[in-house]
Design an enzyme around this catalytic site. Structure first.
Site, mmCIF file in Angstrom:
data_model
loop_
_atom_site.group_PDB
_atom_site.id
_atom_site.type_symbol
_atom_site.label_atom_id
_atom_site.label_comp_id
_atom_site.label_asym_id
_atom_site.label_seq_id
_atom_site.Cartn_x
_atom_site.Cartn_y
_atom_site.Cartn_z
ATOM 1 N N TYR A 18 0.844 -1.203 0.000
ATOM 2 C CA TYR A 18 0.000 0.000 0.000
ATOM 3 C C TYR A 18 0.877 1.250 0.000
ATOM 4 O O TYR A 18 0.663 2.181 -0.784
ATOM 5 C CB TYR A 18 -0.935 -0.034 1.217
ATOM 6 C CG TYR A 18 -1.653 1.259 1.471
ATOM 7 C CD1 TYR A 18 -2.661 1.695 0.614
ATOM 8 C CD2 TYR A 18 -1.325 2.061 2.560
ATOM 9 C CE1 TYR A 18 -3.318 2.890 0.836
ATOM 10 C CE2 TYR A 18 -1.977 3.253 2.791
ATOM 11 C CZ TYR A 18 -2.970 3.669 1.933
ATOM 12 O OH TYR A 18 -3.607 4.859 2.153
ATOM 13 N N GLU A 40 -11.492 5.717 5.146
ATOM 14 C CA GLU A 40 -10.995 6.510 6.272
ATOM 15 C C GLU A 40 -12.070 6.678 7.347
ATOM 16 O O GLU A 40 -11.776 6.643 8.530
ATOM 17 C CB GLU A 40 -10.512 7.893 5.809
ATOM 18 C CG GLU A 40 -9.297 7.882 4.905
ATOM 19 C CD GLU A 40 -8.004 7.441 5.570
ATOM 20 O OE1 GLU A 40 -7.966 7.284 6.809
ATOM 21 O OE2 GLU A 40 -7.020 7.246 4.847
ATOM 22 N N TRP A 48 -5.348 1.379 10.549
ATOM 23 C CA TRP A 48 -5.480 1.366 9.091
ATOM 24 C C TRP A 48 -5.267 -0.038 8.536
ATOM 25 O O TRP A 48 -5.909 -0.429 7.569
ATOM 26 C CB TRP A 48 -4.520 2.378 8.474
ATOM 27 C CG TRP A 48 -4.640 2.486 6.989
ATOM 28 C CD1 TRP A 48 -3.680 2.221 6.070
ATOM 29 C CD2 TRP A 48 -5.806 2.874 6.229
ATOM 30 N NE1 TRP A 48 -4.166 2.429 4.784
ATOM 31 C CE2 TRP A 48 -5.479 2.827 4.869
ATOM 32 C CE3 TRP A 48 -7.100 3.253 6.583
ATOM 33 C CZ2 TRP A 48 -6.372 3.141 3.853
ATOM 34 C CZ3 TRP A 48 -7.995 3.568 5.572
ATOM 35 C CH2 TRP A 48 -7.623 3.501 4.221
#
Length: 187
Positions: A18, A40, A48
């Protein structure tokens, strides 16, 4: 010789991929901006990596983040999402996704695109910070406070300043790669 990467991603294959391919790359495509915004908002209060591990499940559950479809979700669809063990089953966040899709479309109608709207907060170009260590990155800034307030005023939910700053980092509105990271000059 291995390239230096930001410290926050090192040691997890998914995180590193990522970081190497997406994080901090300027995004001007509305569909991708919407996907990151929704991811988000689901991340609020969680890590995350938890969201990244469920990203494909989120894509399937939310019609590949087609905001036009999501804006029309009814109670039956919301109930089905709340039974989907592949995503974060938070009722407020699921409902916020629907109302955020509706608010997203209103911004597109007003500004021509969501990209035009959100990038106007940084005059159309990324803010390039100079962090020596990822731990120096702020959780929020005056700018994310301003953007958060504006989004909330337009009907968005789960868009506090910290969520908004994470969105700005992810979509390249701000470059918070460590200066020694190989991606710092690439994005």
């Amino acid at each position: 010789m291995e390239k230096h990467k930001c410290g926050w991603c090192v040691g997890d294959e998914l995180y590193e991929a990522y970081h190497d391919r997406e994080w901090g790359v300027p995004v001007r495509d509305d569909a991708t901006l919407f996907e990151f915004l929704i991811l988000e908002t689901f991340q609020a209060g969680l890590s995350w990596i938890t969201i990244l591990r469920k990203r494909e499940n989120f894509r399937k559950a939310f019609d590949h983040f087609d905001y036009k479809k999501i804006a029309r979700y009814n109670e039956t669809k919301i109930a089905a999402l709340l039974q989907d063990t592949g995503i974060i089953r938070n009722k407020l966040k699921v409902r916020a996704t629907v109302s955020n899709a509706q608010a997203f479309i209103k911004i597109q109608e007003e500004f021509g695109s969501f990209s035009n709207y959100i990038w106007s907060f940084v005059d159309g170009k990324p803010i390039k910070n100079a962090l020596k260590d990822h731990k120096e990155a702020p959780a929020k800034t005056d700018l994310s406070d301003t953007l958060s307030k504006d989004l909330k005023g337009r009907g968005f939910k789960f868009v506090g300043s910290t969520v908004v700053y994470a969105h700005m980092q992810a979509t390249g509105m701000v470059n918070d790669h460590e200066v020694s990271c190989f991606r710092y000059h690439e994005v």
